[in-house]
Scaffold this active site. Structure first.
Site, PDB file in Angstrom:
ATOM      1  N   GLU A  55     -43.404  26.432  18.558  1.00  0.00           N
ATOM      2  CA  GLU A  55     -43.050  28.100  17.645  1.00  0.00           C
ATOM      3  C   GLU A  55     -42.155  28.352  18.609  1.00  0.00           C
ATOM      4  O   GLU A  55     -40.852  29.623  18.159  1.00  0.00           O
ATOM      5  CB  GLU A  55     -43.907  28.593  17.552  1.00  0.00           C
ATOM      6  CG  GLU A  55     -44.634  28.027  16.087  1.00  0.00           C
ATOM      7  CD  GLU A  55     -45.679  27.068  16.111  1.00  0.00           C
ATOM      8  OE1 GLU A  55     -45.564  26.641  16.843  1.00  0.00           O
ATOM      9  OE2 GLU A  55     -46.492  26.023  15.776  1.00  0.00           O
ATOM     10  N   HIS A 106     -49.094  31.408   4.460  1.00  0.00           N
ATOM     11  CA  HIS A 106     -50.668  31.337   4.768  1.00  0.00           C
ATOM     12  C   HIS A 106     -52.121  32.136   5.635  1.00  0.00           C
ATOM     13  O   HIS A 106     -52.371  32.312   5.987  1.00  0.00           O
ATOM     14  CB  HIS A 106     -51.690  30.014   4.917  1.00  0.00           C
ATOM     15  CG  HIS A 106     -51.219  28.358   4.454  1.00  0.00           C
ATOM     16  ND1 HIS A 106     -49.573  28.657   3.952  1.00  0.00           N
ATOM     17  CD2 HIS A 106     -51.620  26.893   4.270  1.00  0.00           C
ATOM     18  CE1 HIS A 106     -49.253  27.573   3.231  1.00  0.00           C
ATOM     19  NE2 HIS A 106     -50.316  26.364   3.347  1.00  0.00           N
ATOM     20  N   ASP A 114     -58.877  26.959   5.405  1.00  0.00           N
ATOM     21  CA  ASP A 114     -59.648  25.878   7.366  1.00  0.00           C
ATOM     22  C   ASP A 114     -59.834  27.331   7.843  1.00  0.00           C
ATOM     23  O   ASP A 114     -60.167  26.913   9.367  1.00  0.00           O
ATOM     24  CB  ASP A 114     -57.543  26.943   7.598  1.00  0.00           C
ATOM     25  CG  ASP A 114     -56.800  25.157   7.055  1.00  0.00           C
ATOM     26  OD1 ASP A 114     -57.467  24.159   6.886  1.00  0.00           O
ATOM     27  OD2 ASP A 114     -55.926  25.161   7.124  1.00  0.00           O
TER      28      ASP A 114
END
Lengths: 308, 262
Positions: A55, A106, A114
């Site tokens: 990222e 998310h 998760d």
């Protein structure tokens, strides 16, 4: 009624934009299916760059592309970007005013399954403190489409916060969106409920019983101060709600505004400086951590008692 | 291969002048990053005055603390008035202590925290193909994990218009790189990641210019030029000493240093 997620709205809007806006590039960190951009990648391969699970590099590449005149959407889960890539966002995007849209999907407990590591409850706070950053949080699928388009039109850094679950629309009719805007989802007189994101569905349920005015603050930064102040001057009391830590989120922003310009009794609903946990259904988490309509109704009662 | 630089005989003179200006800037500012600015001077002078950069090529300074060297080079290249150099680091200046793209002409990115430049250079390389992007990094900067994310990325996308230059002066803030975090095998690392590697003496203009020209001929691979340099180059009492990474100069030492660069 259409039941879709805000990430669906993002993916569909982006696909549409890709056709006419050849300056739009999408960079991705191995999550294109989850971000609903697989079709974009397939249809516009020259405008799509797969960065792998990296990222920091992804945001740097996005900034570099933007500095050559592209409009770049940098996509991942919120718990990875802006979290891992914050340094790059601070210097390469915000300080340089690079035209990069950080898309964090998310987000919140709504991620469900998760567990704590993947439930980003800090991302709004991380973006709030960066100069030049605009924060947009769609309340439903339709608004996600609008805000994706708005992000593409706005020149400069934007953080777009998306959610995983498929939810009902919070509003039947859609108003035009703008940076620094909000929408009144429901008129009311007794209390103002200010929220952002899909949890506004809970606010709408509670509002029926409270004669509440509900404001969808889809632009968390900059905040629509005018609409908030007008409503609060009418109702005299406020509840904020968000699927985020109560520290540094929408509630904090509203408290900073009201504390300085029009102090009234205020309850900030959100996750109370805790990490989340796993659950089969995010609704169980919203219930346990106080993000459902019952909690809003209780909070309204508490505000009432404090005033009496 | 013909080297296209205009008159390489001028380069040592330009370098001397740039080094004097670096000393003046940092002396006036009170303190600053001396060692790296001086070690990278010949590299930057070669790039800007050696006929390497084409009109639409761009340069990214990843190790932002080398700003004094870049500012002096840009001023000599006519990007802004040389007299503005004395405002370096002062309140209200366009010459921020670490570069800011929106503050000064010729600055492409903002830098300061290490490890951010190469990724931006890679993104720019994709955005302005076939023009070239040059990106200067320090050797201490290779400690940053983010650098290696981009090293993988640039090889995957065969960015042959990306040329990284590493100023391998062997020091970082707290000591020698060999002690803080060894990077002796940088060339092997880059080769194994799929890059074309040139290792040169960063103070021999012929070698620097040759490497920069050869870099233009490489196809389907990004290029890194690993330039061995001397920290504090040009000032005898600073050369090779990590203690001069960031320091202030007394008036006496400032004058002594300037004298060596006449």
């Amino acid at each position: 009624m259409i039941i879709k997620s805000t990430r669906d709205g993002f993916g569909e809007a982006l696909l549409k934009l890709g056709k006419t806006r050849k300056d739009i590039f999408v960079v991705d960190a191995d999550l294109k299916e989850s971000l609903r951009i697989s079709e974009f990648a397939q249809k516009y391969p020259d405008q799509f760059i797969e960065c792998g699970v990296a990222e920091q590099n992804m945001i740097g590449v996005a900034a570099g592309l933007a500095l050559t005149g592209k409009t770049v959407f940098a996509t991942s889960f919120a718990c990875f970007s802006p979290v891992i890539s914050w340094n790059q966002i601070r210097i390469a995007v915000c300080y340089s005013k690079a035209n990069v849209k950080i898309v964090g999907s998310h987000a919140g407990l709504a991620t469900g399954m998760d567990g704590a590591s993947h439930q980003s409850l800090e991302d709004i706070a991380l973006m709030q403190v960066l100069p030049n950053m605009v924060i947009l949080v769609p309340a439903d699928y339709e608004q996600a489409k609008q805000l994706t388009k708005l992000a593409a039109e706005h020149v400069g850094p934007v953080y777009l916060r998306l959610a995983r679950p498929e939810t009902e629309a919070v509003s039947g009719k859609r108003l035009a969106v703008r940076v620094g805007g909000s929408e009144i989802l429901r008129k009311g007189n007794k209390i103002t409920i200010i929220g952002c994101g899909i949890v506004l569905g809970e606010a709408m349920k509670a509002a029926e019983k409270l004669d509440a005015e509900v404001i969808n603050c889809y632009s968390v930064k900059p905040l629509d101060e005018k609409t908030i102040l007008e409503s609060v001057k009418k109702t005299g009391r406020v509840i904020t709600i968000e699927d985020h830590n109560v520290i540094g989120g929408l509630g904090s922003a509203v408290a900073e505004l009201l504390g300085q310009k029009y102090p009234v009794p205020l309850k900030i609903l959100g996750i109370k400086d805790k990490f989340g946990e796993s659950a089969r259904d995010y609704k169980e988490l919203w219930h346990k951590y106080g993000l459902d309509s019952d909690t809003i109704i209780d909070a309204a009662e508490e505000v009432d008692q404090e005033i009496r | 291969m013909t080297i296209t630089y205009m008159d390489s005989n001028d380069l040592p003179q330009i370098s001397k002048k740039v080094r004097r200006q670096i000393l003046e800037m940092i002396y006036q500012a009170g303190s600053g990053h001396l060692a790296g600015s001086l070690s990278s001077t010949d590299l930057l002078v070669s790039l800007y005055f050696g006929g390497i950069l084409n009109k639409n090529d761009k340069f990214v300074l990843s190790c932002g603390h080398y700003a004094p060297a870049l500012y002096a080079v840009l001023a000599n290249a006519g990007k802004f008035p040389e007299k503005e150099l004395k405002t370096f680091g002062q309140l209200g200046t366009r010459l921020q202590t670490h570069p800011h793209n929106l503050s000064l002409p010729g600055i492409e990115t903002s830098s300061g925290p290490l490890g951010l430049g190469l990724a931006q250079a890679a993104g720019m390389a994709m955005g302005i193909k076939p023009n070239r992007i040059y990106c200067l990094m320090s050797d201490g900067e290779q400690d940053e994990g983010g650098v290696w994310e981009t090293v993988m990325f640039a090889a995957k996308y065969k960015l042959d218009n990306l040329v990284a230059i590493i100023d391998k002066n062997g020091i970082q803030i707290d000591g020698k790189t060999s002690e803080i975090m060894p990077t002796e095998d940088l060339a092997a690392k880059y080769i194994s990641f799929g890059w074309e590697v040139f290792e040169i003496d960063g103070h021999v203009f012929g070698q620097v210019l040759n490497a920069l020209e050869f870099a233009k001929t490489v196809k389907d691979k990004p290029v890194v030029i690993i330039a061995r340099t001397i920290a504090g180059k040009g000032v005898s009492f600073m050369e090779g000493k990590w203690e001069w990474h960031y320091a202030s100069l007394s008036k006496e030492l400032f004058n002594k240093a300037l004298k060596e660069l006449r």
